[in-house]
Design a protein around this motif. Structure first.
Motif, mmCIF file in Angstrom:
data_model
loop_
_atom_site.group_PDB
_atom_site.id
_atom_site.type_symbol
_atom_site.label_atom_id
_atom_site.label_comp_id
_atom_site.label_asym_id
_atom_site.label_seq_id
_atom_site.Cartn_x
_atom_site.Cartn_y
_atom_site.Cartn_z
ATOM 1 N N GLU A 50 0.831 -1.209 0.000
ATOM 2 C CA GLU A 50 0.000 0.000 0.000
ATOM 3 C C GLU A 50 0.867 1.261 0.000
ATOM 4 O OE1 GLU A 50 -3.264 2.136 2.951
ATOM 5 O OE2 GLU A 50 -3.058 -0.049 2.968
ATOM 6 N N LEU A 51 1.899 1.271 0.838
ATOM 7 C CA LEU A 51 2.718 2.477 0.952
ATOM 8 C C LEU A 51 3.559 2.707 -0.298
ATOM 9 C CD1 LEU A 51 3.438 4.834 2.715
ATOM 10 C CD2 LEU A 51 5.132 3.426 3.884
ATOM 11 N N LEU A 52 4.017 1.626 -0.925
ATOM 12 C CA LEU A 52 4.766 1.783 -2.163
ATOM 13 C C LEU A 52 3.957 2.555 -3.199
ATOM 14 C CD1 LEU A 52 7.418 0.832 -3.732
ATOM 15 C CD2 LEU A 52 5.941 -0.945 -4.706
ATOM 16 N N HIS A 53 2.661 2.292 -3.245
ATOM 17 C CA HIS A 53 1.814 2.883 -4.285
ATOM 18 C C HIS A 53 1.123 4.170 -3.846
ATOM 19 C CE1 HIS A 53 2.171 -0.218 -7.352
ATOM 20 N NE2 HIS A 53 2.248 -1.086 -6.366
ATOM 21 N N THR A 54 1.181 4.491 -2.564
ATOM 22 C CA THR A 54 0.497 5.707 -2.088
ATOM 23 C C THR A 54 1.467 6.703 -1.478
ATOM 24 O OG1 THR A 54 0.016 4.715 0.082
ATOM 25 C CG2 THR A 54 -1.645 4.441 -1.661
ATOM 26 N N GLY A 55 2.771 6.488 -1.673
ATOM 27 C CA GLY A 55 3.764 7.404 -1.103
ATOM 28 C C GLY A 55 3.796 8.760 -1.791
ATOM 29 N N GLY A 56 3.243 8.833 -2.975
ATOM 30 C CA GLY A 56 3.160 10.131 -3.659
ATOM 31 C C GLY A 56 3.971 10.247 -4.924
ATOM 32 N N LEU A 57 4.786 9.225 -5.242
ATOM 33 C CA LEU A 57 5.536 9.279 -6.494
ATOM 34 C C LEU A 57 4.603 8.997 -7.669
ATOM 35 C CD1 LEU A 57 8.903 7.435 -5.673
ATOM 36 C CD2 LEU A 57 8.465 9.900 -5.780
ATOM 37 N N ASP A 58 5.013 9.464 -8.840
ATOM 38 C CA ASP A 58 4.242 9.250 -10.053
ATOM 39 C C ASP A 58 4.029 7.748 -10.280
ATOM 40 O OD1 ASP A 58 3.226 10.249 -12.747
ATOM 41 O OD2 ASP A 58 4.756 8.792 -13.342
ATOM 42 N N PRO A 59 2.793 7.312 -10.585
ATOM 43 C CA PRO A 59 2.524 5.887 -10.776
ATOM 44 C C PRO A 59 3.419 5.222 -11.818
ATOM 45 C CG PRO A 59 0.463 7.079 -10.589
ATOM 46 C CD PRO A 59 1.550 8.106 -10.636
ATOM 47 N N ALA A 60 3.770 5.952 -12.874
ATOM 48 C CA ALA A 60 4.640 5.360 -13.904
ATOM 49 C C ALA A 60 6.039 5.101 -13.339
ATOM 50 C CB ALA A 60 4.723 6.289 -15.109
ATOM 51 N N THR A 61 6.488 5.978 -12.446
ATOM 52 C CA THR A 61 7.789 5.793 -11.805
ATOM 53 C C THR A 61 7.764 4.561 -10.903
ATOM 54 O OG1 THR A 61 8.238 8.172 -11.856
ATOM 55 C CG2 THR A 61 9.491 6.858 -10.279
ATOM 56 N N VAL A 62 6.709 4.436 -10.115
ATOM 57 C CA VAL A 62 6.574 3.280 -9.223
ATOM 58 C C VAL A 62 6.477 1.989 -10.029
ATOM 59 C CG1 VAL A 62 5.134 2.191 -7.462
ATOM 60 C CG2 VAL A 62 5.511 4.662 -7.399
ATOM 61 N N ALA A 63 5.743 2.023 -11.133
ATOM 62 C CA ALA A 63 5.591 0.823 -11.964
ATOM 63 C C ALA A 63 6.936 0.354 -12.503
ATOM 64 C CB ALA A 63 4.626 1.107 -13.108
ATOM 65 N N ARG A 64 7.831 1.289 -12.779
ATOM 66 C CA ARG A 64 9.161 0.937 -13.278
ATOM 67 C C ARG A 64 9.959 0.165 -12.222
ATOM 68 N NH1 ARG A 64 10.539 5.907 -15.040
ATOM 69 N NH2 ARG A 64 11.610 6.450 -13.109
ATOM 70 N N ALA A 65 9.710 0.465 -10.948
ATOM 71 C CA ALA A 65 10.457 -0.168 -9.855
ATOM 72 C C ALA A 65 9.755 -1.389 -9.291
ATOM 73 C CB ALA A 65 10.688 0.849 -8.734
ATOM 74 N N ARG A 66 8.517 -1.600 -9.654
ATOM 75 C CA ARG A 66 7.732 -2.675 -9.054
ATOM 76 C C ARG A 66 8.359 -4.057 -9.216
ATOM 77 N NH1 ARG A 66 3.154 -3.544 -5.575
ATOM 78 N NH2 ARG A 66 3.681 -5.706 -5.196
ATOM 79 N N PRO A 67 8.897 -4.400 -10.383
ATOM 80 C CA PRO A 67 9.506 -5.741 -10.504
ATOM 81 C C PRO A 67 10.645 -5.984 -9.519
ATOM 82 C CG PRO A 67 9.127 -4.803 -12.682
ATOM 83 C CD PRO A 67 8.865 -3.709 -11.690
ATOM 84 N N VAL A 68 11.422 -4.941 -9.215
ATOM 85 C CA VAL A 68 12.515 -5.090 -8.239
ATOM 86 C C VAL A 68 11.934 -5.360 -6.851
ATOM 87 C CG1 VAL A 68 14.524 -3.994 -7.185
ATOM 88 C CG2 VAL A 68 13.966 -3.531 -9.583
ATOM 89 N N PHE A 69 10.891 -4.623 -6.495
ATOM 90 C CA PHE A 69 10.236 -4.791 -5.201
ATOM 91 C C PHE A 69 9.678 -6.207 -5.062
ATOM 92 C CE2 PHE A 69 6.608 -4.010 -2.250
ATOM 93 C CZ PHE A 69 7.291 -3.397 -1.212
ATOM 94 N N ASP A 70 9.040 -6.694 -6.115
ATOM 95 C CA ASP A 70 8.474 -8.045 -6.082
ATOM 96 C C ASP A 70 9.562 -9.105 -5.960
ATOM 97 O OD1 ASP A 70 5.937 -7.005 -6.317
ATOM 98 O OD2 ASP A 70 5.793 -7.330 -8.479
#
Length: 327
Positions: free
Chosen positions: A117-137
């Motif tokens: 939840e916090l990864l996606h609601t921290g306030g960064l642009d969703p496209a930026t977060v999506a770029r990092a999501r595979p690393v997080f997973d």
């Protein structure tokens, strides 16, 4: 949580205490400075997003303490002990320890949910977060796999140095340093030379971090570590330190380890004797030497990339924070 039911307030209080009052914050620090080193700028949104890593760490520690049946964490009762104590104090029906175990599983899971939840609601642009999501997973998958490898290594009594190094790589090395760095790099959209350098820095440094943890688990001061002296020996951890001792100790030392490693009733006098075997066998010296070699390799890899100067400087400092700590 209070809007749902008052019985959830102790859950909120326990997690607030666990996440906010203690810990070294190394994972978000590596992610933050990985981002900054790759040219990214500071922002409250970045800090909030990377705080998701503290919830991943809380989940891992809560579950790890339950698996190991640890009594304490950071000088306080482990979560499963805390809620077992709450059950006893309230005079509830049923088994207090079973209640504590169930609470720890659920609170650990809740922290993992909140990390998402916090990864996606921290306030960064969703496209930026999506770029990092595979690393997080990948990071969350690897640390879970590493935890299982640790459990099966204890159960099978595999005490080889090779096995201990593999467990350290997946349970701690990649999760503590490499993946957080690569998460920051992905958020910054860093070029390949930077990510290659971060992996070259993060993997050996993460392994060195775990080796320091292994030493502290046997030789650490309980006042600094927040855990009883020799706790890793009671839990039967097949660490690099233990594997190195068993490979070099004489028959008497190996017999002592065979008899006492993994015994919950291990007393302080026997802890002292096991420590002597580790020291006399040269395993402690070998582990310290390995930490130095890995740290040197990490710093050499960091020099291979063009990084923002302040980011590079702090990452060098963090290498020594991670490997020379006392808790």
């Amino acid at each position: 949580m209070a809007d749902i039911d008052d019985s959830l307030l102790p859950v909120a209080e326990a997690l607030e205490a666990f996440v906010l009052r203690g810990g070294k914050r190394l994972r978000p620090a590596f992610a933050y400075w990985g981002y900054r080193g790759a040219g990214g700028g500071d922002s409250d949104q970045l800090v909030a997003t990377l705080a998701a890593l503290e919830f991943v760490q809380a989940s891992a520690l809560i579950h790890d303490d339950l698996i190991d049946r640890s009594d304490t964490r950071r000088g306080e009762p482990a979560i499963h002990r805390r809620f077992a104590g709450r059950h006893r104090a309230a005079g509830w029906v049923g088994d207090p320890d079973a209640f504590g175990d169930a609470a720890a599983i659920l609170l650990g899971d809740l922290c993992l949910v909140w990390s998402d939840e916090l990864l996606h609601t921290g306030g960064l642009d969703p496209a930026t977060v999506a770029r990092a999501r595979p690393v997080f997973d990948r990071m969350r998958g690897e640390v879970t796999i590493g935890q299982y490898l640790d459990v099966v290594t204890q159960a099978s009594a595999d005490t080889s140095v090779e096995r201990a190094s593999m467990v350290a790589r997946y349970k701690s090395a990649k999760y503590t340093v490499e993946r957080p760095l690569l998460l920051g790099a992905a958020l910054a959209d860093a070029p390949e030379p930077v990510t290659v350098a971060y992996s070259g820095y993060g993997l050996p440094l993460g392994e060195a971090f775990q080796l320091r943890d292994d030493i502290l688990g046997v030789f650490g001061d309980p006042g600094q570590t927040g855990k009883p002296a020799g706790d890793d020996l009671r839990e039967g951890k097949r660490t690099f330190l233990v594997a190195a001792a068993l490979s070099a100790a004489g028959p008497t030392g190996r017999e002592l380890f065979d008899r006492w490693l993994g015994r919950p009733d291990l007393d302080q006098d026997t802890v002292r004797r096991l420590r002597e075997v580790i020291t006399d066998s040269g395993a402690l010296r070998r582990t310290e030497q390995r930490i130095a070699e890995l740290t040197e390799a990490a710093l050499a890899a960091l020099e291979q990339a063009e990084l923002e100067p302040e980011g590079r400087r702090v990452l060098v400092d963090l290498a020594f924070v991670a490997t020379r700590r006392t808790d």
